[in-house]
Design a protein around this motif. Structure first.
Motif, PDB file in Angstrom:
ATOM      1  N   GLY D   8       5.805   0.433   3.761  1.00 41.97           N
ATOM      2  CA  GLY D   8       7.043  -0.024   3.080  1.00 41.97           C
ATOM      3  C   GLY D   8       7.212   0.376   1.643  1.00 41.97           C
ATOM      4  N   LEU D   9       6.141   0.287   0.838  1.00 35.71           N
ATOM      5  CA  LEU D   9       6.257   0.933  -0.578  1.00 35.71           C
ATOM      6  C   LEU D   9       6.806   2.339  -0.555  1.00 35.71           C
ATOM      7  CD1 LEU D   9       3.482  -1.013  -2.235  1.00 35.71           C
ATOM      8  CD2 LEU D   9       5.872  -1.271  -2.356  1.00 35.71           C
ATOM      9  N   GLY D  12      10.300   2.836   0.534  1.00 37.19           N
ATOM     10  CA  GLY D  12      11.006   2.359  -0.811  1.00 37.19           C
ATOM     11  C   GLY D  12      11.337   3.471  -1.634  1.00 37.19           C
ATOM     12  N   LEU D  16      14.658   5.535  -2.807  1.00 35.59           N
ATOM     13  CA  LEU D  16      15.217   5.711  -4.024  1.00 35.59           C
ATOM     14  C   LEU D  16      15.200   6.946  -4.766  1.00 35.59           C
ATOM     15  CD1 LEU D  16      13.515   2.626  -5.859  1.00 35.59           C
ATOM     16  CD2 LEU D  16      16.002   3.039  -5.505  1.00 35.59           C
ATOM     17  N   ALA D 153      16.577 -12.104 -13.900  1.00 36.86           N
ATOM     18  CA  ALA D 153      16.931 -12.784 -15.236  1.00 36.86           C
ATOM     19  C   ALA D 153      16.613 -11.969 -16.267  1.00 36.86           C
ATOM     20  CB  ALA D 153      16.510 -14.127 -15.244  1.00 36.86           C
ATOM     21  N   THR D 187      19.301  -4.158 -15.337  1.00 36.31           N
ATOM     22  CA  THR D 187      19.468  -4.924 -13.993  1.00 36.31           C
ATOM     23  C   THR D 187      19.144  -4.178 -12.943  1.00 36.31           C
ATOM     24  OG1 THR D 187      21.595  -6.023 -15.145  1.00 36.31           O
ATOM     25  CG2 THR D 187      21.450  -6.118 -12.825  1.00 36.31           C
ATOM     26  N   LEU D 188      19.278  -2.938 -12.936  1.00 35.65           N
ATOM     27  CA  LEU D 188      18.768  -2.358 -11.722  1.00 35.65           C
ATOM     28  C   LEU D 188      17.314  -2.325 -11.469  1.00 35.65           C
ATOM     29  CD1 LEU D 188      19.227  -0.061  -9.529  1.00 35.65           C
ATOM     30  CD2 LEU D 188      18.816   1.649 -11.441  1.00 35.65           C
ATOM     31  N   ALA D 191      16.291  -6.052 -10.352  1.00 35.27           N
ATOM     32  CA  ALA D 191      16.732  -6.081  -8.926  1.00 35.27           C
ATOM     33  C   ALA D 191      15.493  -5.425  -8.077  1.00 35.27           C
ATOM     34  CB  ALA D 191      18.090  -5.890  -8.678  1.00 35.27           C
ATOM     35  N   LEU D 192      15.151  -4.232  -8.419  1.00 29.96           N
ATOM     36  CA  LEU D 192      13.997  -3.541  -7.523  1.00 29.96           C
ATOM     37  C   LEU D 192      12.644  -3.957  -7.825  1.00 29.96           C
ATOM     38  CD1 LEU D 192      15.077   0.295  -8.534  1.00 29.96           C
ATOM     39  CD2 LEU D 192      15.140  -0.799  -6.175  1.00 29.96           C
ATOM     40  N   ASN D 195      13.121  -7.567  -5.337  1.00 30.61           N
ATOM     41  CA  ASN D 195      13.462  -7.311  -4.238  1.00 30.61           C
ATOM     42  C   ASN D 195      12.803  -6.314  -3.312  1.00 30.61           C
ATOM     43  OD1 ASN D 195      15.902  -9.235  -3.540  1.00 30.61           O
ATOM     44  ND2 ASN D 195      16.608  -8.026  -5.392  1.00 30.61           N
ATOM     45  N   LEU D 196      12.257  -5.417  -4.018  1.00 30.64           N
ATOM     46  CA  LEU D 196      11.334  -4.220  -3.197  1.00 30.64           C
ATOM     47  C   LEU D 196       9.882  -4.554  -3.430  1.00 30.64           C
ATOM     48  CD1 LEU D 196      11.879  -1.826  -1.408  1.00 30.64           C
ATOM     49  CD2 LEU D 196      12.144  -0.346  -3.468  1.00 30.64           C
ATOM     50  N   LEU D 199       8.913 -10.103  -4.482  1.00 29.86           N
ATOM     51  CA  LEU D 199       9.168 -11.043  -3.170  1.00 29.86           C
ATOM     52  C   LEU D 199       8.631 -10.689  -2.147  1.00 29.86           C
ATOM     53  CD1 LEU D 199      12.863 -11.999  -4.122  1.00 29.86           C
ATOM     54  CD2 LEU D 199      10.638 -13.234  -4.969  1.00 29.86           C
ATOM     55  N   PRO D 200       8.826  -9.279  -1.432  1.00 26.06           N
ATOM     56  CA  PRO D 200       8.085  -9.039  -0.182  1.00 26.06           C
ATOM     57  C   PRO D 200       6.706  -9.257  -0.284  1.00 26.06           C
ATOM     58  CG  PRO D 200       9.814  -7.454  -0.758  1.00 26.06           C
ATOM     59  CD  PRO D 200       9.463  -8.228  -2.095  1.00 26.06           C
ATOM     60  N   ASP D 203       5.715 -12.710  -0.003  1.00 25.28           N
ATOM     61  CA  ASP D 203       5.702 -13.504   1.454  1.00 25.28           C
ATOM     62  C   ASP D 203       4.679 -12.868   2.368  1.00 25.28           C
ATOM     63  OD1 ASP D 203       8.155 -14.908   1.119  1.00 25.28           O
ATOM     64  OD2 ASP D 203       9.698 -13.309   1.904  1.00 25.28           O
TER      65      ASP D 203
ATOM     66  N   ALA E  44      12.244  -0.923   4.032  1.00 24.89           N
ATOM     67  CA  ALA E  44      11.249  -0.905   3.288  1.00 24.89           C
ATOM     68  C   ALA E  44      10.623  -2.244   2.954  1.00 24.89           C
ATOM     69  CB  ALA E  44      11.380  -0.095   2.026  1.00 24.89           C
ATOM     70  N   LEU E  47       9.215  -4.194   6.013  1.00 26.99           N
ATOM     71  CA  LEU E  47       7.930  -3.735   6.285  1.00 26.99           C
ATOM     72  C   LEU E  47       6.869  -4.218   5.184  1.00 26.99           C
ATOM     73  CD1 LEU E  47       8.146   0.188   7.059  1.00 26.99           C
ATOM     74  CD2 LEU E  47       7.188  -1.549   8.420  1.00 26.99           C
ATOM     75  N   ILE E  48       7.164  -4.395   4.022  1.00 32.63           N
ATOM     76  CA  ILE E  48       6.318  -5.286   3.173  1.00 32.63           C
ATOM     77  C   ILE E  48       6.058  -6.413   3.395  1.00 32.63           C
ATOM     78  CG2 ILE E  48       5.564  -5.499   0.759  1.00 32.63           C
ATOM     79  CD1 ILE E  48       7.317  -3.214  -0.162  1.00 32.63           C
ATOM     80  N   ARG E  49       7.219  -7.084   3.904  1.00 31.93           N
ATOM     81  CA  ARG E  49       7.266  -8.597   4.055  1.00 31.93           C
ATOM     82  C   ARG E  49       6.165  -9.209   5.210  1.00 31.93           C
ATOM     83  NH1 ARG E  49      12.299  -9.641   1.843  1.00 31.93           N
ATOM     84  NH2 ARG E  49      11.779 -10.692   0.255  1.00 31.93           N
ATOM     85  N   LEU E 160      24.775  -0.432  -8.452  1.00 30.39           N
ATOM     86  CA  LEU E 160      24.208  -0.253  -9.577  1.00 30.39           C
ATOM     87  C   LEU E 160      23.752   1.185 -10.031  1.00 30.39           C
ATOM     88  CD1 LEU E 160      22.091  -3.512 -10.431  1.00 30.39           C
ATOM     89  CD2 LEU E 160      24.042  -2.634 -11.674  1.00 30.39           C
TER      90      LEU E 160
END
Lengths: 257, 257, 257, 257, 257
Positions: D8-9, D12, D16, D153, D187-188, D191-192, D195-196, D199-200, D203, E44, E47-49, E160
């Motif tokens: 996954g990493l 990702g 990018l 944030a 901001t970018l 978010a990365l 979300n990338l 948080l995963p 989980d 991605a 997959l991590i999650r 973005l």
């Protein structure tokens, strides 16, 4: 002293100062309108939201406790109480007068036993103390969370106020920039107050609340057993049995890890 | 009088007035379109959301209670009830006629006992009163929360309406500013109505609901024990035992703190 | 007839019409693209989300019930059932044939008793009816909530579609305005469908569900007791004892208030 | 090795890199301000939010475990324990010294039995180990979730800081572009990071926590039964009975599917 | 075949195609960058999650089941099982070999009984099958929800990325339009993937999970009773008693409605 809270605030201040100084100076980021709307608005909404007494007790208690380290872990506390039971066993209540402890709530309980108050009086007083403390700690946690929840909204309100004035007076679009900068400051302040200060402090106070509830209940149970002249072994065993599982081995982990 | 609610509203008004006057005048921030969409839209959605009877009872009761202080804390109430039991003990039901109390619900109960109604009648009437009161208080809290939840959406709807008109009629981009200012007012109104008024009031009413449930149940239990000629000591002890732990020491804390 | 739902929809329509007419005409706010994406998109997502049978039963039942007033409060229902038990007592099952009632579900139960069906048959049929009704009411409430939750997202999708087309074709920035107005209409439609119609109706249906569950269970219990020739006093007392506390005094409140 | 996390990493990173190289180069997407605010700000807020000890233990444990595959499924573990019970049956505790296993926690338990420690000591040590492990795993999961919640944030805060500077210094609107690009990077990044990565991972750690709790409790129960010289058949049957239903057939499914 | 899912996807495609063709052509709405970030990024993060095995089993099972209609309602199933019990009664296990059923899980159970396997073996095998199926269905529902939750975030990330490139290279503001259109496509894709596909499918799978749990447990209970040669009447009565209330009358409703 809970070093993490202080370190967090200091590193937050350093991060902000660095960023500000890299791109300009502090005056660019100070705006009296933004200060008024964020602090005034959040203060007003919080006043409406809570009863006066919660504000008076919860707010300062929360501010104080966020920086104060829980002096002892639950497991240390059981050892401490067993040690005190040992002293009480050997030297009687009089011996307790010389016992020293870093935990003020425990010290108060020991003094009550040393002074020979009866069981009922000690339980009543300590439970009343514990409940007041937890009540205010809970109020403190809720107030910081409420401020953290409404500060971004007041930031948006401040930015909207600024943009309405800006658009109303707009004659020369080239002067729009500095007005826009000032309007955005309110949103910036609101996000910082919420995400860097209030919400993290509310989370820390919530963690404290759970720890203090366990610890103070442990202390009350231990003190009452000491007042009853229970043996140190029995005190330790019964208190360990009271501990919720996750606290039972908490201290041990710090040694080998 | 719950001073916190009033102080909060007043300080909110002062904050807004200060900011508005610092950058212009009030007329710049008044727009009839924004008033119509925020109040009309929220009113329409709330009408659909709740049954008519909830609107008629809950809305005004909520507005009234948000400003009204719970006259007595749970612990004061137990003392008051023990005092009344004392009077009933010494002077009989007749003596209760001269007892004065600041809590209207308690006064009603005392009058029933003084008038010699039987236990069943008193319980039925007081419980029906309490349940009606709590039902409407709950409806009030829910209605204010629903308005607070939908006001920002109607603010956005108002701004979108304004922007659609603005873009449709746009011929001269230089006149875009004042139109934009007016369009943003709806979002501003929605955010203020929600964050400064409705959501804080909903939270305060929710807190009131929890307090009143404890207090009115306490009063009913106490009045029934007084009707049964229980001794003041028994009244006090049994009522204290009924108190949830967090209320038991609530009043005590206010004295030493 | 639940007047609140109708009044809410009418006042919502008046508010919107007023605002639109104050700043232009209706044509400015009509766009076929926005209609297609909001209604088509929400419809497609709802079809995927629920089984076909839930759509067929829940959607129209919800639309009907949102406008229909629960004919009787729980407390009125108990009085009604006691009155019918009185009739059955005095005149036997035959007398029930002449009893009239505004509640169709109750009327059905009375007819069964009058026709002399046995207890098992009556219970089976009424419970099956009640469960079907509650199942579809629940589906209806969930479907309206699902539409209310996804409509704003489809509004945004519509606006993005419009903006992509606008920016792609952009050669003359001065013509950007009217395109932008059209693109914003989808967001406006989505917000209105969600906040003025679907979410309030979902909330009203959820309230109806809770009331109907209590009422229909009350009716079944009452009808079965009447079939069993229980005395009217017993019917009233047992049904009151079944009522959850908050319903017990509901009707009484409407009289003195 | 939990291949999914690593894959996954890596995927990702590939996604990018591809996007960045298709439209420019890496330098365009690197900005020191954005790095400072995202990592510094999230770090500061997380320090305030958690006690120091949770940071020290939870953060690295979480990072390690996100990449580590749970070595055995619950069902494999039961088979393994039955096999070990078989060995202990036939060769006595001495035979256990030669048993090999891929699960370190199980190996530790086997060593204790082989070394002849008593039941009480083994239970105490293994339970303390399990509880410490689960406590830190839980802290790790919470910390990654907290970072994932606040990173966006701080991204917004970084963008606001950049925009305030940009608008303040704005004299030539044509130079607005590159400044805007830099401001958006914060901001970018936020978010990365959320979300990338964070948080995963939170989980995945939460899923691990649930598995490890089952597995380690299974191992402790099995080891204690082996210490007690229970028969392999009994060990297998009792452990299978302990398994929550969803784990009971987990392994079996992988064979036929 | 669950027609609703297919109809929903088709009508969603029609809605989008109509809107796109009304304002331009498909090429305007295709962008390889947006495809890469939405599908690559969500893949991605997912997959991590989740553990690898959940991805391999849950994703295709979910895709398949979203389009597959639950062949029988719970009530039909009880009738079917009673009918099969009837056959087993009259013709013995041999007669079951000729029984036909549309539900594969039921068919498998019947075959086991016809082949004369013992009770323990049948229960074990069917329960293992049911648990595997529900486990993967649950994983599938969670994976679709996770993708639906993160797709909009990756849409924003894509936009973005595009805007940073656009602003960095910006020299001629008049060429800003087409770049902006492309950047917005990622947000559009993310919103569509989440709101039109993944979240509705996750909801449908969650509904399926609840139905299948009831049905497969019913089948297992029924098959075991048939293996035990229980009478058809008893089979029907006991299975009906097991049904949760809301399922008990589900089928009946479809007839009169």
């Amino acid at each position: 002293m809970d070093i993490a809270t202080l370190l967090g605030l200091i590193s937050g201040a350093i991060v902000l100062s660095t960023l500000i100084l890299m791109g300009g100076d502090f005056r660019m980021f100070y705006d009296i309108h933004a200060v008024i709307i964020i602090f005034g608005g959040s203060f007003a909404a919080t006043l409406i939201r809570f009863p006066m007494s919660a504000m008076i007790h919860g707010l300062p208690l929360g501010a104080k406790l966020a920086f104060q380290l829980s002096s002892l872990s639950a497991r240390d506390l059981v050892d401490e109480l067993a040690r005190i039971a040992e002293v009480a066993r050997k030297q009687g209540p009089v011996g307790l007068e010389k016992v020293e402890t870093s935990e003020p709530f425990l010290a108060k309980g020991i003094r009550y036993v040393a002074d020979g108050y009866d069981l009922e009086f000690i339980r009543d007083n300590l439970e009343r103390d514990r409940d007041n403390f937890l009540l205010h700690l809970n109020e403190g946690s809720k107030i910081y969370r409420a401020i953290g929840d409404c500060a971004p909204a007041f930031g948006m309100i401040g930015t909207l106020l600024g943009m309405v004035q800006m658009f109303s007076n707009m004659s020369d679009p080239s002067k729009l920039g500095p007005f826009m900068a000032v309007a955005l400051l309110a949103t910036l302040y609101g996000a910082l107050v919420a995400n860097l200060i209030c919400l993290p402090i509310a989370d820390k106070l919530h963690g404290r609340l759970i720890d203090e509830e366990t610890n103070r209940t442990l202390i009350i149970d231990g003190i009452l057993m000491i007042r009853d002249s229970k043996s140190p072994t029995l005190v330790r065993e019964m208190l360990l049995a009271y501990l919720p599982e996750k606290h039972r081995h908490e201290e041990g982990e710090l040694v080998p890890a």
